[in-house]
Design a protein around this motif. Structure first.
Motif, PDB file in Angstrom:
ATOM      1  N   TYR A 119      -1.146   8.461  12.804  1.00 17.87           N
ATOM      2  CA  TYR A 119      -0.483   7.261  13.080  1.00 17.87           C
ATOM      3  C   TYR A 119      -0.648   7.920  14.521  1.00 17.87           C
ATOM      4  O   TYR A 119      -0.057   8.888  15.655  1.00 17.87           O
ATOM      5  CB  TYR A 119       0.979   7.311  13.479  1.00 17.87           C
ATOM      6  N   ILE A 120      -1.665   6.740  15.399  1.00 18.11           N
ATOM      7  CA  ILE A 120      -1.671   7.069  16.699  1.00 18.11           C
ATOM      8  C   ILE A 120      -1.292   5.792  17.644  1.00 18.11           C
ATOM      9  O   ILE A 120      -2.225   4.842  16.815  1.00 18.11           O
ATOM     10  CB  ILE A 120      -3.663   7.464  16.929  1.00 18.11           C
ATOM     11  N   TYR A 121      -1.176   6.074  18.068  1.00 20.74           N
ATOM     12  CA  TYR A 121      -1.142   4.938  19.061  1.00 20.74           C
ATOM     13  C   TYR A 121      -0.777   4.826  20.783  1.00 20.74           C
ATOM     14  O   TYR A 121      -0.765   5.967  20.791  1.00 20.74           O
ATOM     15  CB  TYR A 121       0.605   3.938  19.034  1.00 20.74           C
ATOM     16  N   LEU A 122      -0.569   3.571  21.227  1.00 18.45           N
ATOM     17  CA  LEU A 122      -0.214   4.066  22.371  1.00 18.45           C
ATOM     18  C   LEU A 122       0.228   2.132  23.150  1.00 18.45           C
ATOM     19  O   LEU A 122       0.301   1.940  22.393  1.00 18.45           O
ATOM     20  CB  LEU A 122      -2.229   4.074  23.285  1.00 18.45           C
ATOM     21  N   HIS A 123       0.623   2.407  24.710  1.00 15.37           N
ATOM     22  CA  HIS A 123       1.096   1.047  24.848  1.00 15.37           C
ATOM     23  C   HIS A 123       0.043   0.824  26.483  1.00 15.37           C
ATOM     24  O   HIS A 123       0.297   1.596  27.253  1.00 15.37           O
ATOM     25  CB  HIS A 123       2.571   1.445  25.915  1.00 15.37           C
ATOM     26  N   ALA A 124      -0.694  -0.636  25.752  1.00 19.90           N
ATOM     27  CA  ALA A 124      -1.492  -0.146  27.045  1.00 19.90           C
ATOM     28  C   ALA A 124      -1.191  -1.891  27.831  1.00 19.90           C
ATOM     29  O   ALA A 124      -0.774  -2.253  27.809  1.00 19.90           O
ATOM     30  CB  ALA A 124      -3.181  -1.157  26.603  1.00 19.90           C
ATOM     31  N   GLN A 125      -2.136  -1.266  28.865  1.00 15.71           N
ATOM     32  CA  GLN A 125      -2.008  -1.953  30.253  1.00 15.71           C
ATOM     33  C   GLN A 125      -2.346  -3.569  29.719  1.00 15.71           C
ATOM     34  O   GLN A 125      -3.098  -3.045  29.034  1.00 15.71           O
ATOM     35  CB  GLN A 125      -1.758  -1.889  31.898  1.00 15.71           C
ATOM     36  N   VAL A 126      -2.121  -4.035  30.070  1.00 17.78           N
ATOM     37  CA  VAL A 126      -2.828  -6.030  29.457  1.00 17.78           C
ATOM     38  C   VAL A 126      -4.440  -6.373  30.015  1.00 17.78           C
ATOM     39  O   VAL A 126      -5.268  -6.298  29.310  1.00 17.78           O
ATOM     40  CB  VAL A 126      -1.728  -7.122  29.753  1.00 17.78           C
TER      41      VAL A 126
END
Length: 141
Positions: A103-110
């Motif tokens: 489970y690989i995730y991130l919070h991406a700037q728009v």
């Protein structure tokens, strides 16, 4: 003509200071992120430094969380943007994750969503604000 771009995992103090200086310039200086929000989880993170012709150009990190593996703090200095530095950082970080990272995730700037989509990340959930900046949560599929 673009220079030679390299991204590598760093652990020594001199390289880490370059990483933190890049993040300060981009997040705190340009994006007005409060320093106390930008500076967290450093000890448990795996840090990366990107260079262009051996000049510091970008930084990123990953860390294991209770949800999975989170990619974070992708920052490229203004003069090096649009040259592939961020893509090289994403490649280096993904290559460094444990083989069993499921489970690989991130919070991406728009504005960065298209970059991560190139690496098979998909937006999940609504847009949200973090440190005064609009983001989407993205998961690697």
């Amino acid at each position: 003509m673009p220079g030679k771009i390299q991204a590598k995992k760093v652990t020594d103090a001199a390289d880490l200071e370059k990483v933190f200086a890049i993040r300060r310039e981009v997040f705190v200086g340009e994006q007005n992120c409060p320093p106390e929000l930008e500076w967290e989880h450093e000890e448990e993170s795996n840090h990366f430094l990107a260079t262009v012709d051996n000049e510091p150009a970008g930084a990123s990190r990953w860390r294991e969380t209770d949800k999975g593996y989170k990619l974070e703090r992708f920052a490229v200095l203004r003069k090096f943007r649009g040259r592939g530095v961020a893509q090289e950082l994403v490649r280096a970080v993904l290559a460094d994750l444990p083989a069993d990272a499921d489970y690989i995730y991130l919070h991406a700037q728009v504005m960065a969503v298209p970059l991560y989509e190139k690496f098979d990340f998909q937006k999940t959930g609504p847009e949200f604000e973090e440190a005064g900046i609009r983001h989407y949560k993205m998961i690697k599929v």
